[in-house]
Design a protein around this motif. Structure first.
Motif, PDB file in Angstrom:
ATOM      1  N   ALA A  85       0.850  -1.192   0.000  1.00  0.00           N
ATOM      2  CA  ALA A  85       0.000   0.000   0.000  1.00  0.00           C
ATOM      3  C   ALA A  85       0.883   1.239   0.000  1.00  0.00           C
ATOM      4  O   ALA A  85       1.989   1.236   0.526  1.00  0.00           O
ATOM      5  CB  ALA A  85      -0.898   0.005   1.227  1.00  0.00           C
ATOM      6  N   GLN A  86       0.336   2.275  -0.616  1.00  0.00           N
ATOM      7  CA  GLN A  86       1.100   3.521  -0.638  1.00  0.00           C
ATOM      8  C   GLN A  86       1.168   4.112   0.753  1.00  0.00           C
ATOM      9  O   GLN A  86       0.237   3.989   1.546  1.00  0.00           O
ATOM     10  CB  GLN A  86       0.430   4.522  -1.584  1.00  0.00           C
ATOM     11  CG  GLN A  86       0.365   4.088  -3.016  1.00  0.00           C
ATOM     12  CD  GLN A  86      -0.907   3.340  -3.338  1.00  0.00           C
ATOM     13  OE1 GLN A  86      -1.760   3.203  -2.485  1.00  0.00           O
ATOM     14  NE2 GLN A  86      -1.026   2.855  -4.556  1.00  0.00           N
ATOM     15  N   SER A  87       2.269   4.772   1.037  1.00  0.00           N
ATOM     16  CA  SER A  87       2.413   5.421   2.335  1.00  0.00           C
ATOM     17  C   SER A  87       3.310   6.631   2.192  1.00  0.00           C
ATOM     18  O   SER A  87       4.088   6.743   1.245  1.00  0.00           O
ATOM     19  CB  SER A  87       2.981   4.460   3.371  1.00  0.00           C
ATOM     20  OG  SER A  87       4.297   4.090   3.039  1.00  0.00           O
ATOM     21  N   VAL A  88       3.190   7.516   3.151  1.00  0.00           N
ATOM     22  CA  VAL A  88       4.014   8.719   3.203  1.00  0.00           C
ATOM     23  C   VAL A  88       4.602   8.803   4.596  1.00  0.00           C
ATOM     24  O   VAL A  88       3.878   8.673   5.585  1.00  0.00           O
ATOM     25  CB  VAL A  88       3.170   9.981   2.910  1.00  0.00           C
ATOM     26  CG1 VAL A  88       4.038  11.225   3.013  1.00  0.00           C
ATOM     27  CG2 VAL A  88       2.536   9.878   1.532  1.00  0.00           C
ATOM     28  N   THR A  89       5.904   9.023   4.667  1.00  0.00           N
ATOM     29  CA  THR A  89       6.588   9.103   5.952  1.00  0.00           C
ATOM     30  C   THR A  89       7.229  10.466   6.120  1.00  0.00           C
ATOM     31  O   THR A  89       7.980  10.926   5.246  1.00  0.00           O
ATOM     32  CB  THR A  89       7.678   8.022   6.056  1.00  0.00           C
ATOM     33  OG1 THR A  89       7.084   6.738   5.892  1.00  0.00           O
ATOM     34  CG2 THR A  89       8.358   8.088   7.421  1.00  0.00           C
TER      35      THR A  89
ATOM     36  N   LEU B 257      12.415  20.077   5.502  1.00  0.00           N
ATOM     37  CA  LEU B 257      11.490  19.094   6.071  1.00  0.00           C
ATOM     38  C   LEU B 257      11.475  17.875   5.158  1.00  0.00           C
ATOM     39  O   LEU B 257      11.284  18.000   3.953  1.00  0.00           O
ATOM     40  CB  LEU B 257      10.082  19.681   6.194  1.00  0.00           C
ATOM     41  CG  LEU B 257       9.943  20.945   7.028  1.00  0.00           C
ATOM     42  CD1 LEU B 257       8.480  21.377   7.096  1.00  0.00           C
ATOM     43  CD2 LEU B 257      10.510  20.755   8.423  1.00  0.00           C
ATOM     44  N   ARG B 258      11.623  16.707   5.772  1.00  0.00           N
ATOM     45  CA  ARG B 258      11.773  15.481   4.995  1.00  0.00           C
ATOM     46  C   ARG B 258      10.450  14.784   4.736  1.00  0.00           C
ATOM     47  O   ARG B 258       9.564  14.787   5.587  1.00  0.00           O
ATOM     48  CB  ARG B 258      12.729  14.529   5.709  1.00  0.00           C
ATOM     49  CG  ARG B 258      14.144  15.063   5.843  1.00  0.00           C
ATOM     50  CD  ARG B 258      15.051  14.030   6.481  1.00  0.00           C
ATOM     51  NE  ARG B 258      14.748  13.836   7.884  1.00  0.00           N
ATOM     52  CZ  ARG B 258      15.185  12.781   8.588  1.00  0.00           C
ATOM     53  NH1 ARG B 258      15.891  11.834   8.003  1.00  0.00           N
ATOM     54  NH2 ARG B 258      14.886  12.677   9.867  1.00  0.00           N
ATOM     55  N   CYS B 259      10.366  14.199   3.563  1.00  0.00           N
ATOM     56  CA  CYS B 259       9.194  13.424   3.187  1.00  0.00           C
ATOM     57  C   CYS B 259       9.648  12.268   2.312  1.00  0.00           C
ATOM     58  O   CYS B 259      10.346  12.479   1.316  1.00  0.00           O
ATOM     59  CB  CYS B 259       8.184  14.284   2.421  1.00  0.00           C
ATOM     60  SG  CYS B 259       6.787  13.349   1.734  1.00  0.00           S
ATOM     61  N   ASN B 260       9.262  11.067   2.671  1.00  0.00           N
ATOM     62  CA  ASN B 260       9.530   9.882   1.850  1.00  0.00           C
ATOM     63  C   ASN B 260       8.214   9.188   1.552  1.00  0.00           C
ATOM     64  O   ASN B 260       7.308   9.161   2.379  1.00  0.00           O
ATOM     65  CB  ASN B 260      10.477   8.918   2.578  1.00  0.00           C
ATOM     66  CG  ASN B 260      11.852   9.510   2.746  1.00  0.00           C
ATOM     67  OD1 ASN B 260      12.162  10.103   3.775  1.00  0.00           O
ATOM     68  ND2 ASN B 260      12.681   9.366   1.736  1.00  0.00           N
TER      69      ASN B 260
ATOM     70  N   SER C 277      13.123   8.278  -3.343  1.00  0.00           N
ATOM     71  CA  SER C 277      11.694   8.308  -3.017  1.00  0.00           C
ATOM     72  C   SER C 277      11.396   9.433  -2.033  1.00  0.00           C
ATOM     73  O   SER C 277      10.710   9.242  -1.016  1.00  0.00           O
ATOM     74  CB  SER C 277      11.232   6.968  -2.438  1.00  0.00           C
ATOM     75  OG  SER C 277      11.392   5.932  -3.379  1.00  0.00           O
ATOM     76  N   SER C 278      11.949  10.608  -2.350  1.00  0.00           N
ATOM     77  CA  SER C 278      11.800  11.712  -1.411  1.00  0.00           C
ATOM     78  C   SER C 278      11.255  12.953  -2.108  1.00  0.00           C
ATOM     79  O   SER C 278      11.374  13.114  -3.336  1.00  0.00           O
ATOM     80  CB  SER C 278      13.127  12.042  -0.749  1.00  0.00           C
ATOM     81  OG  SER C 278      14.036  12.617  -1.679  1.00  0.00           O
TER      82      SER C 278
END
Lengths: 115, 114
Positions: free
Chosen positions: A1-5, A21-24, A72-73
């Motif tokens: 499943a898709q997810s965002v961290t 600010l980090r997002c993966n 993937s960021s």
């Protein structure tokens, strides 16, 4: 499943300092990527979005974000933070063309700005 | 112009009661969305309305949750027999068309179930 961290729950920076600010995300294809900001008592406001093309996107309020497929960021940056930037920031993914409206959000990063 | 408005801004209810949350989208926006934001969590998609199409209800967590949109404008999210785990901020958004159109969010309704 898709997810965002969003790995950072809180970040504190001094006014005038730079910000990242980090997002993966976890998704097979190139996703549609968004950054939103939520100020106290306010609804979410779109800062910027990436669909395709130039991987460095400019947004409102002096923010920019860079899409890096290899990592993937989709990290959000600002060269000089203002006290009014204190808020909560959410990264989101629109998972596919068919259901792009079903945004999947990260859990947010709360930004505190020191005077 | 006026943004998305939601009412009430805060709602406290007792477990087992029904609640209705209202959303007034931006005039002319054909798409309307409901999200739930639980404490310390990101937003969770609940339901999507677009024009006269059948709504996408795939995000509704249980059959206690329902939503309707009357006249292609105002929407009401109803939670029946509320449970403590329903406590959250419920956010509404609207957009000019669906798909990847920018979603404009309201300030939310903070629901507390005692």
């Amino acid at each position: 499943a898709q997810s965002v961290t969003q790995p950072d729950i809180h970040i504190t920076v001094s006014e005038g300092a730079s910000l990242e600010l980090r997002c993966n995300y976890s998704y097979g294809a190139t996703p549609y990527l968004f950054w939103y900001v939520q100020s106290p008592g306010q609804g979410l406001q779109l800062l910027l979005k990436y669909f395709s093309g130039d991987t460095l996107v400019q947004g409102i309020k002096g923010f920019e974000a860079e899409f890096k497929r290899s990592q993937s960021s989709f990290n959000l940056r600002k060269p000089s933070v203002h006290w009014s930037d204190a808020a909560e920031y959410f990264c989101a993914v629109g998972p596919s063309m068919d259901s792009s409206y079903k945004l999947i959000f990260g859990s947010g990063t709360r930004l505190l700005v020191r005077p | 112009g006026a943004g998305v408005s939601q009412s009430p801004s805060n709602k406290v209810t007792e477990k087992g009661k029904d609640v209705e949350l209202r959303c007034d989208p931006i005039s002319g926006h054909t798409a309307l969305y409901w999200y739930r934001q639980s404490l310390g969590q990101g937003l969770e998609f609940l339901i999507y309305f677009q024009g006269n199409s059948a709504p996408d209800k795939s995000g509704l967590p249980s059959d206690r949750f329902s939503a309707e949109r009357t006249g292609g404008s105002v929407s009401t999210l109803t939670i029946q027999r509320t449970q403590q785990e329903d406590s959250a901020v419920y956010l509404c958004a609207s957009s000019l068309g669906g798909g990847l159109k920018t979603q404009y969010f309201g300030p939310g309704t903070r629901l507390l179930v005692l």
